[in-house]
Design an enzyme around this catalytic site. Structure first.
Site, PDB file in Angstrom:
ATOM      1  CE  LYS A 119      -4.334  -1.831   1.160  1.00 52.80           C
ATOM      2  NZ  LYS A 119      -4.376  -3.023   1.970  1.00 52.80           N
ATOM      3  CE  LYS A 208      -5.041  -9.511   0.039  1.00 54.68           C
ATOM      4  NZ  LYS A 208      -5.136  -9.290   1.446  1.00 54.68           N
ATOM      5  CE  LYS A 211     -12.938  -7.539   4.502  1.00 57.36           C
ATOM      6  NZ  LYS A 211     -11.785  -7.187   5.222  1.00 57.36           N
TER       7      LYS A 211
HETATM    8  P1  TYM Z   1      -9.326  -9.035   6.703  1.00 52.31           P
HETATM    9  O1  TYM Z   1     -10.521  -8.341   7.218  1.00 52.31           O
HETATM   10  O2  TYM Z   1      -8.574  -8.389   5.581  1.00 52.31           O
HETATM   11  O3  TYM Z   1      -9.684 -10.488   6.225  1.00 52.31           O
HETATM   12  C1  TYM Z   1     -10.439 -11.354   7.061  1.00 52.31           C
HETATM   13  C2  TYM Z   1      -9.999 -12.796   6.895  1.00 52.31           C
HETATM   14  O4  TYM Z   1     -10.141 -13.216   5.542  1.00 52.31           O
HETATM   15  C3  TYM Z   1      -8.910 -13.796   5.111  1.00 52.31           C
HETATM   16  N1  TYM Z   1      -8.726 -13.516   3.666  1.00 52.31           N
HETATM   17  C4  TYM Z   1      -8.482 -14.477   2.761  1.00 52.31           C
HETATM   18  N2  TYM Z   1      -8.388 -15.818   2.867  1.00 52.31           N
HETATM   19  C5  TYM Z   1      -8.150 -16.520   1.730  1.00 52.31           C
HETATM   20  N3  TYM Z   1      -8.010 -15.928   0.508  1.00 52.31           N
HETATM   21  C6  TYM Z   1      -8.075 -14.576   0.365  1.00 52.31           C
HETATM   22  N4  TYM Z   1      -7.969 -14.024  -0.835  1.00 52.31           N
HETATM   23  C7  TYM Z   1      -8.340 -13.784   1.527  1.00 52.31           C
HETATM   24  N5  TYM Z   1      -8.504 -12.448   1.750  1.00 52.31           N
HETATM   25  C8  TYM Z   1      -8.720 -12.313   3.064  1.00 52.31           C
HETATM   26  C9  TYM Z   1      -7.836 -13.080   5.937  1.00 52.31           C
HETATM   27  O5  TYM Z   1      -6.641 -13.806   5.971  1.00 52.31           O
HETATM   28  C10 TYM Z   1      -8.517 -13.020   7.271  1.00 52.31           C
HETATM   29  O6  TYM Z   1      -8.415 -14.255   7.945  1.00 52.31           O
HETATM   30  N6  TYM Z   1      -5.866  -8.034  10.112  1.00 52.31           N
HETATM   31  C11 TYM Z   1      -6.995  -8.872   9.804  1.00 52.31           C
HETATM   32  C12 TYM Z   1      -8.108  -8.737  10.802  1.00 52.31           C
HETATM   33  C13 TYM Z   1      -7.662  -8.919  12.202  1.00 52.31           C
HETATM   34  C14 TYM Z   1      -7.409 -10.151  12.852  1.00 52.31           C
HETATM   35  C15 TYM Z   1      -7.006  -9.804  14.170  1.00 52.31           C
HETATM   36  C16 TYM Z   1      -7.502 -11.481  12.438  1.00 52.31           C
HETATM   37  C17 TYM Z   1      -7.416  -7.938  13.096  1.00 52.31           C
HETATM   38  N7  TYM Z   1      -7.028  -8.467  14.292  1.00 52.31           N
HETATM   39  C18 TYM Z   1      -6.663 -10.798  15.090  1.00 52.31           C
HETATM   40  C19 TYM Z   1      -7.160 -12.470  13.387  1.00 52.31           C
HETATM   41  C20 TYM Z   1      -6.745 -12.126  14.679  1.00 52.31           C
HETATM   42  C21 TYM Z   1      -7.523  -8.471   8.450  1.00 52.31           C
HETATM   43  O7  TYM Z   1      -7.301  -7.399   7.961  1.00 52.31           O
HETATM   44  O8  TYM Z   1      -8.344  -9.377   7.890  1.00 52.31           O
END
Ligand code: TYM
Length: 344
Positions: A119, A208, A211
């Site tokens: 980013k 990937k 969203k």
């Molecule tokens: P976030 O909101 O971007 O995504 C949520 C979850 O979806 C998974 N994910 C994917 N899995 C497979 N293929 C993809 N293309 C794909 N895109 C997203 C992410 O790996 C995630 O599991 N930082 C985290 C949120 C968070 C979090 C935490 C997670 C904040 N604190 C503590 C676990 C524990 C995030 O931005 O996820």
């Protein structure tokens, strides 16, 4: 309440995608079913993480609640007494612990985080301190609840490893304050996968599915009309090989669709590959995936419409109070360790 903790979260910055569903919603729901009674499950929405990049703030509050409903529609059972659902910003210990951890985290380490680098490379002028500091807040999310298992997609592995580094560094200096979560390799084994899950963009399968992508055709949203979603699959970028193969390097588009088909129809990859690998009509293959996606969305959206808002609010209130106590107890240990509170 001394059961091992499984914890995960999904930001409410944008509507979740099929990749979020498969990468985070499904694993935690499966774990809840499989391990009911043995583990504590923490499912939270990191709403503070949701504006590390610009969003429309008008929608944030509602999107946060919607994310929780998506978990319920995915099958999370609110009646399970070992399951807790909560919003990050409603438990202030997350922000407080982040500051303490910040002072034991190096700028160099944060600068090496791939998500930040990507980013930052796009537009360094508009990159915020929030985006830079994001992994430390994520470390606080995990460490506050003594979580051992953190089921996430592959894109979050680096953040999980840095959480381990920060916790280990802190423990080495101050004694056993934090539970160090398992390594990403051990997490993957716990999720019974051979590697981290990374569902690909439909328009550029080397990337990937994200969203926050501006390209609507690259992603399936959980709120997409089923027929529109089916069209996106039919027009997904594949290749000119002309034979269906499971090969991430040579045919990432086709391979990602094979993976989506297996996951959505709850069949093993081997079974789905046995049906399609070697066939030469991409149209027929895509139609099978498109049908699976459309029928999944129809069922999912019907479940979403039937969710009882009152039950969700009751669960939130009980969970936020119980988890606030646990988070505050961990915070106090850290405050005592660094000298902000008297040691016993
Ligand atoms: P976030 O909101 O971007 O995504 C949520 C979850 O979806 C998974 N994910 C994917 N899995 C497979 N293929 C993809 N293309 C794909 N895109 C997203 C992410 O790996 C995630 O599991 N930082 C985290 C949120 C968070 C979090 C935490 C997670 C904040 N604190 C503590 C676990 C524990 C995030 O931005 O996820």
């Amino acid at each position: 309440m001394n059961k091992p903790v499984i914890l995960t979260g999904i930001r409410s910055n944008e509507e979740p995608t099929l990749a979020n569903y498969l990468g985070a919603f499904v694993p935690i729901v499966q774990m809840q079913k499989q391990y009911a009674g043995e583990y504590q499950i923490n499912m939270f929405v990191p709403d503070l993480h949701s504006f590390t990049t610009p969003i429309d703030h008008q929608n944030l509050y509602q999107n946060t609640l919607n994310n929780l409903k998506y978990f319920i529609a995915a099958g999370l059972d609110l009646d399970n007494p070992d399951t807790f659902v909560y919003r990050q910003s409603h438990i202030s210990a997350h922000s407080e612990l982040t500051w303490i951890l910040d002072c034991f985290t190096y700028v160099g380490e944060m600068g090496r985080m791939t998500q930040f680098k990507e980013k930052n490379g796009e537009s360094s002028e508009s990159v915020t301190m929030g985006l830079f500091n994001y992994p430390v807040l994520m470390a606080a999310d995990i460490l506050l609840y003594n979580a051992t298992y953190v089921p996430v997609g592959e894109d979050q592995f680096q953040h999980l490893e840095i959480t381990r580094d920060i916790a280990t560094r802190f423990n080495n200096k101050f004694g056993e304050i934090f539970t160090v979560p398992l390594s990403t390799k051990e997490q993957t084994e716990f999720m019974k996968r051979d590697k981290g899950l990374r569902i690909r963009s439909l328009t550029d399968p080397t990337k990937k599915m994200s969203k926050s992508s501006d390209d609507d055709k690259s992603k399936i949203l959980l709120v997409d009309a089923p027929d529109e979603a089916a069209k996106k699959i039919m027009s997904a970028t594949t290749d000119s090989v002309g034979v269906v193969n499971f090969d991430w390097d040579a045919q990432p588009g086709i391979t990602s669709l094979l993976q989506v088909l297996a996951l959505l129809t709850d069949r093993s990859q081997e079974e789905v590959n046995a049906e399609w690998v070697g066939t030469t009509n991409y149209g027929d293959f895509k139609k099978a995936v498109a049908d699976a996606v459309a029928s999944f969305l129809e069922d999912f959206q019907a479940r979403l419409r039937s969710i009882d808002d009152e039950a969700l609010h009751e669960k939130l209130s009980v969970s936020e109070s119980a988890m606030g106590e646990i988070a505050n107890a961990t915070l106090l240990r850290a405050q005592k360790a660094v000298g902000l509170r008297p040691r016993d």
